[in-house]
Design an enzyme around this catalytic site. Structure first.
Site, PDB file in Angstrom:
ATOM      1  N   ASP A  26     -10.434 -10.698   9.017  1.00 45.47           N
ATOM      2  CA  ASP A  26     -10.175  -9.378   8.165  1.00 45.47           C
ATOM      3  C   ASP A  26     -11.582  -8.881   7.780  1.00 45.47           C
ATOM      4  O   ASP A  26     -11.832  -7.840   7.951  1.00 45.47           O
ATOM      5  CB  ASP A  26      -9.273  -9.614   6.891  1.00 45.47           C
ATOM      6  CG  ASP A  26      -9.072  -8.358   6.295  1.00 45.47           C
ATOM      7  OD1 ASP A  26      -8.372  -7.537   6.607  1.00 45.47           O
ATOM      8  OD2 ASP A  26      -9.489  -8.398   5.034  1.00 45.47           O
ATOM      9  N   LYS A  59     -13.504  -5.337   9.223  1.00 46.64           N
ATOM     10  CA  LYS A  59     -13.908  -4.435   8.187  1.00 46.64           C
ATOM     11  C   LYS A  59     -15.522  -4.166   8.526  1.00 46.64           C
ATOM     12  O   LYS A  59     -16.081  -3.042   8.199  1.00 46.64           O
ATOM     13  CB  LYS A  59     -13.904  -4.935   6.680  1.00 46.64           C
ATOM     14  CG  LYS A  59     -12.367  -4.742   6.278  1.00 46.64           C
ATOM     15  CD  LYS A  59     -12.321  -5.696   5.084  1.00 46.64           C
ATOM     16  CE  LYS A  59     -10.793  -5.514   4.317  1.00 46.64           C
ATOM     17  NZ  LYS A  59     -10.476  -6.508   3.402  1.00 46.64           N
ATOM     18  N   VAL A  77       0.783  -1.121   0.065  1.00 48.56           N
ATOM     19  CA  VAL A  77      -0.166   0.101   0.038  1.00 48.56           C
ATOM     20  C   VAL A  77       0.909   1.213   0.098  1.00 48.56           C
ATOM     21  O   VAL A  77       0.753   2.224  -0.755  1.00 48.56           O
ATOM     22  CB  VAL A  77      -0.934  -0.064   1.361  1.00 48.56           C
ATOM     23  CG1 VAL A  77      -1.798   1.138   1.223  1.00 48.56           C
ATOM     24  CG2 VAL A  77      -1.853  -1.320   1.350  1.00 48.56           C
TER      25      VAL A  77
HETATM   26  P1  NAP Z   1       3.383  -4.683   3.646  1.00 45.62           P
HETATM   27  O1  NAP Z   1       3.265  -5.212   1.975  1.00 45.62           O
HETATM   28  O2  NAP Z   1       3.751  -6.036   4.305  1.00 45.62           O
HETATM   29  O3  NAP Z   1       4.066  -3.584   3.952  1.00 45.62           O
HETATM   30  C1  NAP Z   1       4.174  -3.228   5.385  1.00 45.62           C
HETATM   31  C2  NAP Z   1       5.180  -2.180   5.302  1.00 45.62           C
HETATM   32  O4  NAP Z   1       5.313  -1.805   6.823  1.00 45.62           O
HETATM   33  C3  NAP Z   1       6.558  -2.353   5.092  1.00 45.62           C
HETATM   34  O5  NAP Z   1       7.244  -1.577   4.025  1.00 45.62           O
HETATM   35  C4  NAP Z   1       7.446  -2.836   6.105  1.00 45.62           C
HETATM   36  O6  NAP Z   1       8.735  -2.558   5.904  1.00 45.62           O
HETATM   37  C5  NAP Z   1       6.891  -1.795   6.964  1.00 45.62           C
HETATM   38  N1  NAP Z   1       6.908  -2.104   8.623  1.00 45.62           N
HETATM   39  C6  NAP Z   1       6.490  -3.452   9.169  1.00 45.62           C
HETATM   40  N2  NAP Z   1       7.079  -3.372  10.248  1.00 45.62           N
HETATM   41  C7  NAP Z   1       7.634  -2.220  10.586  1.00 45.62           C
HETATM   42  C8  NAP Z   1       8.313  -1.782  11.769  1.00 45.62           C
HETATM   43  N3  NAP Z   1       8.301  -2.529  12.962  1.00 45.62           N
HETATM   44  N4  NAP Z   1       9.189  -0.734  11.418  1.00 45.62           N
HETATM   45  C9  NAP Z   1       9.023   0.038  10.448  1.00 45.62           C
HETATM   46  N5  NAP Z   1       8.412  -0.316   9.113  1.00 45.62           N
HETATM   47  C10 NAP Z   1       7.968  -1.617   9.460  1.00 45.62           C
HETATM   48  O7  NAP Z   1       1.684  -4.612   3.979  1.00 45.62           O
HETATM   49  P2  NAP Z   1       0.542  -3.727   2.947  1.00 45.62           P
HETATM   50  O8  NAP Z   1      -0.209  -4.973   2.324  1.00 45.62           O
HETATM   51  O9  NAP Z   1       1.214  -2.754   2.481  1.00 45.62           O
HETATM   52  O10 NAP Z   1      -0.411  -3.560   4.254  1.00 45.62           O
HETATM   53  C11 NAP Z   1      -0.302  -2.375   4.923  1.00 45.62           C
HETATM   54  C12 NAP Z   1      -1.666  -2.061   5.830  1.00 45.62           C
HETATM   55  O11 NAP Z   1      -2.598  -1.815   4.930  1.00 45.62           O
HETATM   56  C13 NAP Z   1      -2.108  -3.316   6.542  1.00 45.62           C
HETATM   57  O12 NAP Z   1      -2.781  -2.761   7.574  1.00 45.62           O
HETATM   58  C14 NAP Z   1      -3.012  -3.980   5.632  1.00 45.62           C
HETATM   59  O13 NAP Z   1      -4.056  -4.776   6.169  1.00 45.62           O
HETATM   60  C15 NAP Z   1      -3.604  -2.789   5.049  1.00 45.62           C
HETATM   61  N6  NAP Z   1      -4.393  -3.053   3.448  1.00 45.62           N
HETATM   62  C16 NAP Z   1      -3.708  -3.728   2.785  1.00 45.62           C
HETATM   63  C17 NAP Z   1      -3.928  -3.705   1.433  1.00 45.62           C
HETATM   64  C18 NAP Z   1      -3.480  -4.649   0.499  1.00 45.62           C
HETATM   65  O14 NAP Z   1      -4.065  -4.888  -0.532  1.00 45.62           O
HETATM   66  N7  NAP Z   1      -2.344  -5.061   0.574  1.00 45.62           N
HETATM   67  C19 NAP Z   1      -5.306  -3.205   1.291  1.00 45.62           C
HETATM   68  C20 NAP Z   1      -6.102  -2.520   2.123  1.00 45.62           C
HETATM   69  C21 NAP Z   1      -5.482  -2.429   3.402  1.00 45.62           C
HETATM   70  P3  NAP Z   1       9.772  -3.338   5.005  1.00 45.62           P
HETATM   71  O15 NAP Z   1       9.392  -3.139   3.784  1.00 45.62           O
HETATM   72  O16 NAP Z   1      11.211  -2.726   5.283  1.00 45.62           O
HETATM   73  O17 NAP Z   1       9.504  -4.733   5.456  1.00 45.62           O
HETATM   74  N1  HSE Z   2      -6.146  -8.682   2.878  1.00 41.18           N
HETATM   75  C1  HSE Z   2      -7.229  -7.852   2.405  1.00 41.18           C
HETATM   76  C2  HSE Z   2      -7.796  -8.463   1.507  1.00 41.18           C
HETATM   77  C3  HSE Z   2      -6.542  -6.528   2.032  1.00 41.18           C
HETATM   78  O1  HSE Z   2      -7.722  -9.453   1.007  1.00 41.18           O
HETATM   79  O2  HSE Z   2      -9.056  -7.883   1.164  1.00 41.18           O
HETATM   80  C4  HSE Z   2      -7.502  -5.537   1.756  1.00 41.18           C
HETATM   81  O3  HSE Z   2      -8.067  -5.176   2.810  1.00 41.18           O
END
Ligand code: NAP
Ligand code: HSE
Length: 425
Positions: free
Chosen positions: A198, A202, A11
């Site tokens: 999850d 939501k 994200v």
């Molecule tokens: P992700 O790809 O795993 O990215 C997490 C990021 O946070 C990474 O850049 C990681 O750093 C950083 N991070 C994790 N722990 C950390 C720490 N202790 N200190 C500093 N940085 C740290 O996760 P994501 O999919 O983007 O999801 C992020 C949020 O958005 C979550 O709450 C998720 O539920 C939500 N979300 C995700 C999506 C989706 O489609 N993925 C959609 C809607 C909402 P590094 O890169 O260096 O490891």
């Molecule tokens: N893990 C979540 C999903 C990301 O698959 O819907 C979006 O909130």
């Protein structure tokens, strides 16, 4: 507008990319330049999906929330331990918060929003529900003239991606899950996706906005898709249904129903056609009637779209927002799942001996439950038959009693599968 980001993964990386590639049109709407000043990550040397040349990177996330120049913090780390600490610190430092983190809101939303109100900062979370679909803004702004009767939708992209490929391509559950993880759709702990947690996070947010209740994540009846088998999908298809994982929030006589579970949806309903990572939320409200909101439920740029829309809200100081409206949230009673009435699908494995069907239907009769449809298949060399049954509307308590009776009978060969049916009329 100076912005700090916590997390540059799927994200966070998407936000950087969209802000860069759409900078002109975003500025036309916001009227100001958005500057990404600093980003906190776990590993500074990691390869990113975005260009970070102009952003100061740090492995100390507190450097972001304590940065004196930052007006807004985007919390895109995930989880609800460190993320909560960081968000609290940022609010106490007078920063506005935008988060995509439904786990954080589901578990700590009530207290964080109260804190944000107290400190007179905004706390926005459009990206936390249904990825890029602006469903929170639709409920808060577009539907502000309405009393909402129900909200029902596919609100987990990973789960829908898995169910779609199991049905369309006959693929193995775990293979499809691995692909969803590689595409960045799944949570860090994918059991959140497949066990419905999850979606429950939501739904707690949707219900809060739709009905003016506090976040009540811990009261939601939650069941995931991990025990949905190919047999369930085949039988449901034969009976004219598609299995979807739905989150449902409904006004009831004595409170609200809040539930997340696999659901048989009639094939002719639009939600049955929502496939892959797409999400859809159906809202029934008194003035507008039924409306449906559809779009990508996960993914980098899709989710970034919702995060940046919240930035626009903050810059333009939109009056309708989750922080300001929160003062009036109440604790509305959540109806006990046992007393909820629904149509149900049951799948049984029984010894195929003379009279077994009469015994099965007799159990339904004893509970005064009408059978809507029944199919029986001779399936294996052990002389066992699969039976799939759909019922009329019946309470969860009654259908569980039917399940217990069947499982205790001498002809039963496996646990009885029970799945809700929603006609979505
Ligand atoms: P992700 O790809 O795993 O990215 C997490 C990021 O946070 C990474 O850049 C990681 O750093 C950083 N991070 C994790 N722990 C950390 C720490 N202790 N200190 C500093 N940085 C740290 O996760 P994501 O999919 O983007 O999801 C992020 C949020 O958005 C979550 O709450 C998720 O539920 C939500 N979300 C995700 C999506 C989706 O489609 N993925 C959609 C809607 C909402 P590094 O890169 O260096 O490891
Ligand atoms: N893990 C979540 C999903 C990301 O698959 O819907 C979006 O909130």
């Amino acid at each position: 507008m100076k912005v700090g980001i916590l997390g540059l993964g799927t994200v966070g990386g998407g936000v950087v990319n969209v802000l860069q590639k759409n900078s002109k049109s975003i500025k036309r709407r916001t009227g100001v330049e958005i500057e990404l000043v600093i980003a906190g990550v776990r590993d500074i040397s990691k390869k990113r999906i975005c260009d970070t040349k102009k952003i100061h990177l740090t492995e100390d996330p507190f450097e972001v929330v304590n940065h004196p120049d930052i007006d807004v913090v985007l919390e895109l780390i995930g989880g609800f331990g460190l993320a909560k600490e960081l968000v609290e610190k940022a609010i106490n430092n007078g920063k506005h918060i935008i988060t995509a983190n439904k786990a954080l809101i589901g578990n700590h939303g009530n207290e964080l929003i109260k804190l944000a109100n107290k400190k007179k900062v905004r706390f926005l979370f459009e990206a936390s529900v249904a990825g890029g679909i602006p469903i929170i803004k639709a409920l808060e702004q577009g539907l502000s003239a309405n009393n909402v009767e129900s909200v029902a939708g596919i609100i987990n992209g990973t789960g829908n991606f898995i169910l779609t490929d199991m049905k369309e391509k006959g693929r193995d559950f775990n293979d499809v899950l691995k692909e969803a993880q590689a595409l960045g759709y799944a949570e860090e702990d994918p059991t959140f996706d497949i066990e419905g947690i999850d979606a429950a996070h939501k739904l707690s947010i949707l219900a809060a906005i739709a009905f003016g209740t506090e976040i009540q994540f811990d009261k939601i009846y939650t069941k995931g898709i991990s025990n949905i088998s190919t047999e369930d999908i085949l039988h449901a298809t034969e009976l004219g249904y598609t299995i979807k994982h739905l989150g449902i929030a409904k006004r009831a006589e004595n409170g609200i129903e809040l539930r997340v579970h696999p659901t048989l949806v009639p094939n002719n309903k639009l939600i049955a056609q929502v496939d892959g990572v797409m999400n859809a939320v159906m809202v029934k409200s008194d003035a507008l009637g039924t409306s449906l909101y559809y779009g990508p439920g996960a993914g980098d740029e899709a989710t970034a779209s919702a995060v940046i829309a919240d930035l626009n809200d903050i810059i333009n100081n939109q009056t309708s927002n989750h922080t300001l409206g929160w003062k009036s949230q109440q604790k509305i009673k959540v109806v006990d799942n046992n007393s909820i009435h629904s149509e149900f699908f049951l799948r049984l494995l029984v010894t195929d001996v003379k009279g077994v069907l009469a015994k099965v239907t007799g159990i339904f009769n004893d509970h005064n439950v009408s059978i809507e449809a029944l199919i029986q298949k001779q399936v294996d060399e052990n002389n066992n038959a699969h039976i799939a049954i759909t019922t009329d509307k019946v309470s969860t308590k009654t259908v569980m009693s039917i399940k217990d009776k069947i499982e205790a009978s001498e002809f039963n060969q496996a646990d009885v599968q029970i799945i809700h049916i929603e006609l979505l009329d």
